[in-house]
Every structure is written in C-alpha cells, then in structure tokens.
Design a protein around this motif. Structure first.
Motif, PDB file in Angstrom:
ATOM      1  N   ALA A 122       0.813  -1.218   0.000  1.00 38.90           N
ATOM      2  CA  ALA A 122       0.000   0.000   0.000  1.00 38.90           C
ATOM      3  C   ALA A 122       0.850   1.274   0.000  1.00 38.90           C
ATOM      4  O   ALA A 122       0.435   2.296  -0.549  1.00 38.90           O
ATOM      5  CB  ALA A 122      -0.931  -0.001   1.208  1.00 38.90           C
ATOM      6  N   PHE A 123       2.033   1.230   0.624  1.00 43.55           N
ATOM      7  CA  PHE A 123       2.829   2.448   0.771  1.00 43.55           C
ATOM      8  C   PHE A 123       4.230   2.345   0.179  1.00 43.55           C
ATOM      9  O   PHE A 123       5.070   3.213   0.413  1.00 43.55           O
ATOM     10  CB  PHE A 123       2.911   2.853   2.247  1.00 43.55           C
ATOM     11  N   TRP A 124       4.503   1.283  -0.575  1.00 37.25           N
ATOM     12  CA  TRP A 124       5.809   1.127  -1.219  1.00 37.25           C
ATOM     13  C   TRP A 124       6.059   2.318  -2.141  1.00 37.25           C
ATOM     14  O   TRP A 124       5.242   2.644  -2.989  1.00 37.25           O
ATOM     15  CB  TRP A 124       5.856  -0.175  -2.022  1.00 37.25           C
ATOM     16  N   GLY A 125       7.156   3.018  -1.933  1.00 36.10           N
ATOM     17  CA  GLY A 125       7.488   4.153  -2.786  1.00 36.10           C
ATOM     18  C   GLY A 125       6.699   5.418  -2.498  1.00 36.10           C
ATOM     19  O   GLY A 125       6.789   6.387  -3.249  1.00 36.10           O
ATOM     20  N   SER A 126       5.932   5.437  -1.422  1.00 35.17           N
ATOM     21  CA  SER A 126       5.123   6.600  -1.083  1.00 35.17           C
ATOM     22  C   SER A 126       6.006   7.721  -0.532  1.00 35.17           C
ATOM     23  O   SER A 126       6.576   7.591   0.562  1.00 35.17           O
ATOM     24  CB  SER A 126       4.056   6.229  -0.044  1.00 35.17           C
ATOM     25  N   SER A 127       6.104   8.810  -1.251  1.00 37.30           N
ATOM     26  CA  SER A 127       6.911   9.935  -0.772  1.00 37.30           C
ATOM     27  C   SER A 127       6.253  10.595   0.442  1.00 37.30           C
ATOM     28  O   SER A 127       6.953  11.097   1.328  1.00 37.30           O
ATOM     29  CB  SER A 127       7.150  10.949  -1.884  1.00 37.30           C
ATOM     30  N   ALA A 128       4.927  10.589   0.490  1.00 40.09           N
ATOM     31  CA  ALA A 128       4.228  11.170   1.648  1.00 40.09           C
ATOM     32  C   ALA A 128       4.558  10.386   2.915  1.00 40.09           C
ATOM     33  O   ALA A 128       4.847  10.981   3.963  1.00 40.09           O
ATOM     34  CB  ALA A 128       2.721  11.188   1.409  1.00 40.09           C
ATOM     35  N   MET A 129       4.536   9.039   2.833  1.00 42.86           N
ATOM     36  CA  MET A 129       4.855   8.223   4.006  1.00 42.86           C
ATOM     37  C   MET A 129       6.320   8.410   4.395  1.00 42.86           C
ATOM     38  O   MET A 129       6.647   8.456   5.583  1.00 42.86           O
ATOM     39  CB  MET A 129       4.554   6.748   3.724  1.00 42.86           C
ATOM     40  N   GLU A 130       7.187   8.540   3.419  1.00 43.09           N
ATOM     41  CA  GLU A 130       8.608   8.774   3.709  1.00 43.09           C
ATOM     42  C   GLU A 130       8.795  10.105   4.425  1.00 43.09           C
ATOM     43  O   GLU A 130       9.580  10.205   5.378  1.00 43.09           O
ATOM     44  CB  GLU A 130       9.417   8.750   2.417  1.00 43.09           C
ATOM     45  N   GLU A 131       8.053  11.122   4.002  1.00 37.51           N
ATOM     46  CA  GLU A 131       8.149  12.436   4.648  1.00 37.51           C
ATOM     47  C   GLU A 131       7.639  12.391   6.090  1.00 37.51           C
ATOM     48  O   GLU A 131       8.235  13.002   6.982  1.00 37.51           O
ATOM     49  CB  GLU A 131       7.388  13.482   3.839  1.00 37.51           C
ATOM     50  N   VAL A 132       6.544  11.667   6.319  1.00 42.90           N
ATOM     51  CA  VAL A 132       6.030  11.517   7.689  1.00 42.90           C
ATOM     52  C   VAL A 132       7.064  10.786   8.541  1.00 42.90           C
ATOM     53  O   VAL A 132       7.342  11.183   9.681  1.00 42.90           O
ATOM     54  CB  VAL A 132       4.668  10.777   7.698  1.00 42.90           C
ATOM     55  N   HIS A 133       7.637   9.725   7.998  1.00 45.27           N
ATOM     56  CA  HIS A 133       8.655   8.941   8.711  1.00 45.27           C
ATOM     57  C   HIS A 133       9.836   9.835   9.091  1.00 45.27           C
ATOM     58  O   HIS A 133      10.291   9.815  10.250  1.00 45.27           O
ATOM     59  CB  HIS A 133       9.107   7.777   7.816  1.00 45.27           C
ATOM     60  N   GLU A 134      10.305  10.625   8.143  1.00 45.89           N
ATOM     61  CA  GLU A 134      11.449  11.502   8.411  1.00 45.89           C
ATOM     62  C   GLU A 134      11.099  12.614   9.394  1.00 45.89           C
ATOM     63  O   GLU A 134      11.928  12.980  10.234  1.00 45.89           O
ATOM     64  CB  GLU A 134      11.986  12.076   7.104  1.00 45.89           C
ATOM     65  N   ALA A 135       9.883  13.137   9.316  1.00 38.35           N
ATOM     66  CA  ALA A 135       9.462  14.175  10.259  1.00 38.35           C
ATOM     67  C   ALA A 135       9.398  13.612  11.686  1.00 38.35           C
ATOM     68  O   ALA A 135       9.840  14.261  12.639  1.00 38.35           O
ATOM     69  CB  ALA A 135       8.105  14.748   9.856  1.00 38.35           C
ATOM     70  N   LEU A 136       8.866  12.405  11.823  1.00 37.02           N
ATOM     71  CA  LEU A 136       8.818  11.773  13.146  1.00 37.02           C
ATOM     72  C   LEU A 136      10.221  11.477  13.664  1.00 37.02           C
ATOM     73  O   LEU A 136      10.502  11.659  14.861  1.00 37.02           O
ATOM     74  CB  LEU A 136       7.976  10.494  13.099  1.00 37.02           C
ATOM     75  N   ALA A 137      11.106  11.034  12.782  1.00 39.61           N
ATOM     76  CA  ALA A 137      12.487  10.763  13.185  1.00 39.61           C
ATOM     77  C   ALA A 137      13.163  12.044  13.678  1.00 39.61           C
ATOM     78  O   ALA A 137      13.898  12.025  14.673  1.00 39.61           O
ATOM     79  CB  ALA A 137      13.262  10.143  12.022  1.00 39.61           C
ATOM     80  N   THR A 138      12.899  13.148  13.006  1.00 36.39           N
ATOM     81  CA  THR A 138      13.445  14.431  13.447  1.00 36.39           C
ATOM     82  C   THR A 138      12.834  14.843  14.781  1.00 36.39           C
ATOM     83  O   THR A 138      13.537  15.355  15.666  1.00 36.39           O
ATOM     84  CB  THR A 138      13.203  15.514  12.373  1.00 36.39           C
ATOM     85  N   LEU A 139      11.542  14.608  14.947  1.00 33.78           N
ATOM     86  CA  LEU A 139      10.883  14.918  16.221  1.00 33.78           C
ATOM     87  C   LEU A 139      11.502  14.119  17.365  1.00 33.78           C
ATOM     88  O   LEU A 139      11.613  14.624  18.483  1.00 33.78           O
ATOM     89  CB  LEU A 139       9.372  14.653  16.121  1.00 33.78           C
ATOM     90  N   ILE A 140      11.924  12.885  17.088  1.00 32.29           N
ATOM     91  CA  ILE A 140      12.609  12.102  18.128  1.00 32.29           C
ATOM     92  C   ILE A 140      13.825  12.878  18.636  1.00 32.29           C
ATOM     93  O   ILE A 140      14.044  12.969  19.847  1.00 32.29           O
ATOM     94  CB  ILE A 140      13.039  10.714  17.610  1.00 32.29           C
ATOM     95  N   LEU A 141      14.601  13.436  17.723  1.00 31.00           N
ATOM     96  CA  LEU A 141      15.793  14.185  18.135  1.00 31.00           C
ATOM     97  C   LEU A 141      15.435  15.397  18.988  1.00 31.00           C
ATOM     98  O   LEU A 141      16.112  15.692  19.979  1.00 31.00           O
ATOM     99  CB  LEU A 141      16.602  14.628  16.915  1.00 31.00           C
ATOM    100  N   VAL A 142      14.376  16.095  18.623  1.00 28.29           N
ATOM    101  CA  VAL A 142      13.927  17.248  19.408  1.00 28.29           C
ATOM    102  C   VAL A 142      13.524  16.795  20.810  1.00 28.29           C
ATOM    103  O   VAL A 142      13.936  17.384  21.819  1.00 28.29           O
ATOM    104  CB  VAL A 142      12.760  17.968  18.706  1.00 28.29           C
ATOM    105  N   LEU A 143      12.732  15.732  20.876  1.00 25.11           N
ATOM    106  CA  LEU A 143      12.283  15.220  22.173  1.00 25.11           C
ATOM    107  C   LEU A 143      13.451  14.713  23.009  1.00 25.11           C
ATOM    108  O   LEU A 143      13.495  14.925  24.230  1.00 25.11           O
ATOM    109  CB  LEU A 143      11.237  14.127  21.980  1.00 25.11           C
ATOM    110  N   VAL A 144      14.402  14.031  22.371  1.00 18.76           N
ATOM    111  CA  VAL A 144      15.584  13.552  23.102  1.00 18.76           C
ATOM    112  C   VAL A 144      16.351  14.736  23.679  1.00 18.76           C
ATOM    113  O   VAL A 144      16.792  14.693  24.834  1.00 18.76           O
ATOM    114  CB  VAL A 144      16.475  12.675  22.196  1.00 18.76           C
ATOM    115  N   GLY A 145      16.499  15.793  22.897  1.00 15.21           N
ATOM    116  CA  GLY A 145      17.172  16.993  23.403  1.00 15.21           C
ATOM    117  C   GLY A 145      16.461  17.576  24.613  1.00 15.21           C
ATOM    118  O   GLY A 145      17.101  17.928  25.614  1.00 15.21           O
ATOM    119  N   LEU A 146      15.140  17.659  24.546  1.00 20.02           N
ATOM    120  CA  LEU A 146      14.359  18.150  25.690  1.00 20.02           C
ATOM    121  C   LEU A 146      14.465  17.201  26.876  1.00 20.02           C
ATOM    122  O   LEU A 146      14.560  17.643  28.033  1.00 20.02           O
ATOM    123  CB  LEU A 146      12.897  18.341  25.288  1.00 20.02           C
ATOM    124  N   HIS A 147      14.457  15.902  26.601  1.00 18.43           N
ATOM    125  CA  HIS A 147      14.588  14.899  27.657  1.00 18.43           C
ATOM    126  C   HIS A 147      15.928  15.047  28.375  1.00 18.43           C
ATOM    127  O   HIS A 147      15.984  15.098  29.608  1.00 18.43           O
ATOM    128  CB  HIS A 147      14.448  13.501  27.048  1.00 18.43           C
TER     129      HIS A 147
END
Length: 180
Positions: A122-147
């Motif tokens: 369903a999502f193979w090659g989906s650029s939208a899903m890749e962008e969500v994945h990358e945005a969440l991965a970046t949010l992890i870094l922000v949260l880790v910094g706050l943590h």
C-alpha cells in the motif's frame, strides 16, 4: 547527607532505556544505508516499544504507567513549580518526565510504524509516508534533546545524578525536604 540508596529502576527498564538509545542512534546512522540494517534496527526498536508497553502494565511500581502518566494539569503545575524553583523531587518520573516518556514512546512507535508501512504494497514508494517517517524521526531528536535537558535540570536542582541512577537503578530515598 545519606548514602542510603533504594531500587527505583528495575533491570528491564534500564536495559530498555539504553537499548532504545543505542537503537535510535543506529537507526540514524543507517538512515541512508545499508537499508537491511536500518530496517532490522527498526524492527528491534518496535519490539522494544511493545515490550515496554507490556512492562508498563505489569511491571514493578516505578515501571508502571499508572505511577507516572498524568494529565495536563499536573504536568503544567510541575513545570510552573520548576520555573518558580519549588518543584518537588520524585523517586520515579515527575509529571513532566512522565509526559516526555509518553511523547517519546508514541513518536518512536510512529516512526517504526511509518517505516514498516513503507515496506507494504500500500505504501511502497510513497513519498508522503517517507516524509512523515522523516518528520517523526526528526521529532525524536527534538524530544531527546528536551529529555536530556530535563534530566540535567532535575539532576542539578535536586543534587542527584539521574544518568547514574538509570545505570545503577538506585536513587537516594525521599527526605522530609522532598515531600510536599
């Protein structure tokens, strides 16, 4: 000053915490390849999150979500008290720390889920899903910094090395000064 220590963080919580730290670091280092390693780390992280959720329901006192998950009012009250320099010390996670745990668990789980979804038809090659994945991965870094910032602030404010506590599992008991 007492040298007495009490067990707060059990072995599973400590192993989970440091394994998740290593897993997230490995996922970031392998984001651009090799893909099989990045995906493998993602599956390990997903399994860690699943195990932590179970442990949050059945584990010992300080591992249980009921011990540290609070609503917005106690979290905001703790942050106001912290800003005013009158926050209380907790043996387990304080309300803001509990909120951070929930935010990190949800964000890391969402990152693992969106990574896995990209391997499905369903999502193979989906650029939208890749962008969500990358945005969440970046949010992890922000949260880790706050943590990390929160851990440092609490360590300094309460004269207690919380990083060491997550390694040894022990903290000093609450004193009369720590109680509300």
């Amino acid at each position: 000053m007492t040298t007495e220590r009490i067990r707060v963080w059990d072995g599973f919580v400590r192993l989970f915490h440091w394994s998740l730290v290593a897993g997230i670091a490995m996922a970031w280092l392998t984001a651009d390849g090799p893909k099989v390693l990045h995906e493998g780390v993602g599956y390990v992280i997903a399994a860690l999150i699943g195990a932590r959720v179970v442990w949050g329901l059945i584990g010992p006192r300080y591992a249980r979500f009921t011990n540290f998950v609070r609503g917005p009012r106690p979290v905001l009250a703790h942050l106001r008290d912290l800003r005013a320099g009158r926050e209380r010390r907790y043996l387990g996670h304080n309300p803001a720390g509990g909120a951070m745990i929930v935010a990190l668990l949800l964000t890391v789980a969402g990152t693992a889920l969106t990574g896995w979804l990209q391997t499905t038809d369903a999502f193979w090659g989906s650029s939208a899903m890749e962008e969500v994945h990358e945005a969440l991965a970046t949010l992890i870094l922000v949260l880790v910094g706050l943590h990390v910032a929160g851990v440092l602030v609490e360590s300094l404010r309460h004269h207690e090395n919380l990083v060491l506590s997550m390694l040894t599992g022990t903290k000093r008991p609450l004193s009369e000064q720590d109680r509300p």
